[in-house]
Design a protein around this motif. Structure first.
Motif, mmCIF file in Angstrom:
data_model
loop_
_atom_site.group_PDB
_atom_site.id
_atom_site.type_symbol
_atom_site.label_atom_id
_atom_site.label_comp_id
_atom_site.label_asym_id
_atom_site.label_seq_id
_atom_site.Cartn_x
_atom_site.Cartn_y
_atom_site.Cartn_z
ATOM 1 N N GLU A 14 5.957 -0.142 -18.645
ATOM 2 C CA GLU A 14 5.404 -1.492 -18.503
ATOM 3 C C GLU A 14 5.705 -2.335 -19.727
ATOM 4 N N GLU A 15 5.682 -1.742 -20.898
ATOM 5 C CA GLU A 15 6.022 -2.461 -22.128
ATOM 6 C C GLU A 15 7.485 -2.917 -22.080
ATOM 7 N N PRO B 10 0.829 -1.202 0.000
ATOM 8 C CA PRO B 10 0.000 0.000 0.000
ATOM 9 C C PRO B 10 0.867 1.258 0.000
ATOM 10 N N GLY B 11 0.530 2.199 -0.858
ATOM 11 C CA GLY B 11 1.244 3.467 -0.932
ATOM 12 C C GLY B 11 2.508 3.436 -1.769
ATOM 13 N N GLU B 12 2.924 2.267 -2.231
ATOM 14 C CA GLU B 12 4.141 2.141 -3.039
ATOM 15 C C GLU B 12 3.830 2.481 -4.496
ATOM 16 N N ASP B 13 4.748 3.163 -5.149
ATOM 17 C CA ASP B 13 4.607 3.476 -6.569
ATOM 18 C C ASP B 13 4.769 2.188 -7.371
ATOM 19 N N LYS B 14 3.803 1.897 -8.234
ATOM 20 C CA LYS B 14 3.825 0.648 -8.999
ATOM 21 C C LYS B 14 5.084 0.535 -9.851
ATOM 22 N N ASN B 15 5.475 1.594 -10.537
ATOM 23 C CA ASN B 15 6.654 1.525 -11.395
ATOM 24 C C ASN B 15 7.926 1.268 -10.590
ATOM 25 N N GLU B 16 8.027 1.877 -9.416
ATOM 26 C CA GLU B 16 9.202 1.626 -8.580
ATOM 27 C C GLU B 16 9.224 0.175 -8.099
ATOM 28 N N TRP B 17 8.041 -0.359 -7.769
ATOM 29 C CA TRP B 17 7.933 -1.753 -7.341
ATOM 30 C C TRP B 17 8.311 -2.698 -8.487
ATOM 31 N N LEU B 18 7.820 -2.390 -9.677
ATOM 32 C CA LEU B 18 8.191 -3.188 -10.851
ATOM 33 C C LEU B 18 9.705 -3.140 -11.061
ATOM 34 N N ALA B 19 10.282 -1.970 -10.992
ATOM 35 C CA ALA B 19 11.718 -1.810 -11.237
ATOM 36 C C ALA B 19 12.551 -2.612 -10.243
ATOM 37 N N VAL B 20 12.258 -2.483 -8.969
ATOM 38 C CA VAL B 20 13.033 -3.180 -7.931
ATOM 39 C C VAL B 20 12.939 -4.692 -8.125
ATOM 40 N N ASN B 21 11.747 -5.173 -8.376
ATOM 41 C CA ASN B 21 11.566 -6.616 -8.517
ATOM 42 C C ASN B 21 12.159 -7.150 -9.818
ATOM 43 N N ILE B 22 12.063 -6.399 -10.882
ATOM 44 C CA ILE B 22 12.638 -6.865 -12.149
ATOM 45 C C ILE B 22 14.153 -6.900 -12.066
ATOM 46 N N CYS C 133 9.137 -3.516 -19.360
ATOM 47 C CA CYS C 133 9.160 -4.588 -18.363
ATOM 48 C C CYS C 133 8.683 -5.906 -18.985
ATOM 49 N N GLN C 134 7.649 -5.850 -19.803
ATOM 50 C CA GLN C 134 7.147 -7.051 -20.474
ATOM 51 C C GLN C 134 8.218 -7.655 -21.379
ATOM 52 N N THR C 135 8.962 -6.831 -22.080
ATOM 53 C CA THR C 135 10.032 -7.331 -22.949
ATOM 54 C C THR C 135 11.108 -8.021 -22.123
ATOM 55 N N ILE C 136 11.498 -7.423 -21.020
ATOM 56 C CA ILE C 136 12.497 -8.029 -20.141
ATOM 57 C C ILE C 136 11.987 -9.370 -19.615
ATOM 58 N N MET C 137 10.756 -9.401 -19.158
ATOM 59 C CA MET C 137 10.190 -10.629 -18.607
ATOM 60 C C MET C 137 10.096 -11.720 -19.675
ATOM 61 N N ARG C 138 9.748 -11.359 -20.884
ATOM 62 C CA ARG C 138 9.667 -12.335 -21.979
ATOM 63 C C ARG C 138 11.059 -12.944 -22.233
ATOM 64 N N ARG C 139 12.073 -12.114 -22.230
ATOM 65 C CA ARG C 139 13.439 -12.612 -22.444
ATOM 66 C C ARG C 139 13.871 -13.529 -21.298
#
Length: 193
Positions: free
Chosen positions: A123-124, A30-42, A126-132
């Motif tokens: 997000e696009e 809660p309260g976390e920026d989605k893009n920052e969360w995506l970045a850290v986890n990726i 991120c999707q490319t990175i995840m696909r690879r």
């Protein structure tokens, strides 16, 4: 390598590490920026794939043993400037991980300063990175899982892949067509979470 049997898929799912709730741990706090969360986890997922493949790169997955990047009857090719390249698996993995790292190191894509703007197509990207990364896991499972069993590291591989899948599912970063080669493994891994 021939297609694995259903019992092979079932045996893959039961051997993971830990007992925590991985699905909950990957949810956007809660309260976390989605893009920052995506970045850290990726960034974490890229590092995990680098470690997973590092187990294989010197002796198990070589140009001569894996002359093409394949998984479950699919051949993955690398596209660069609209040129399609048929590469060996290690070359494909190197190109993939280099591409992922270049994105991560690019401050205009993965800003390191909190609160700095992410690009509109983040997000696009991120999707490319995840696909690879998925394609690397697919190759590892279909060409090299026996090595992970042999060195008793299969629970590590499964746990890493389970985290990857749960995160991808949570944020819709992979489509079903892309994940089809590992569908049964995915179903077994996530059914135990």
């Amino acid at each position: 390598m021939g297609e694995p049997s259903s019992s092979w898929y079932n045996s893959m799912a039961v051997s993971t590490l830990g007992s925590g709730n991985l699905r909950e741990a990957l949810k956007l706090p809660p309260g976390e920026d989605k893009n920052e969360w995506l970045a850290v986890n990726i960034i974490d997922l890229v590092n995990q794939v680098r470690m997973v493949f590092g187990v294989l790169c010197e002796s198990e997955c070589t140009d001569s043993k894996c002359p093409s990047m394949t998984a479950h009857g699919r051949q993955y090719t690398w596209t660069s400037d609209e040129t399609v390249l048929n590469t060996s698996a290690p070359q494909y993995v190197d190109l993939s991980l280099t591409s992922c790292q270049l994105n991560i190191d690019d401050e205009t894509v993965f800003p390191s300063e909190i609160g700095k703007q992410f690009p509109a197509n983040f997000e696009e990207r991120c999707q490319t990175i995840m696909r690879r990364l998925f394609r690397i896991y697919a190759h590892v499972y279909f060409a090299h899982v026996s090595h992970f069993k042999e060195i008793k590291a299969l629970p590590h591989l499964n746990t890493s892949f389970k985290q990857f899948v749960l995160f991808a599912n949570q944020f819709h970063l992979l489509n079903k067509v892309e994940t089809e080669p590992l569908r049964e493994i995915i179903e077994n891994l996530v059914s135990f979470s």
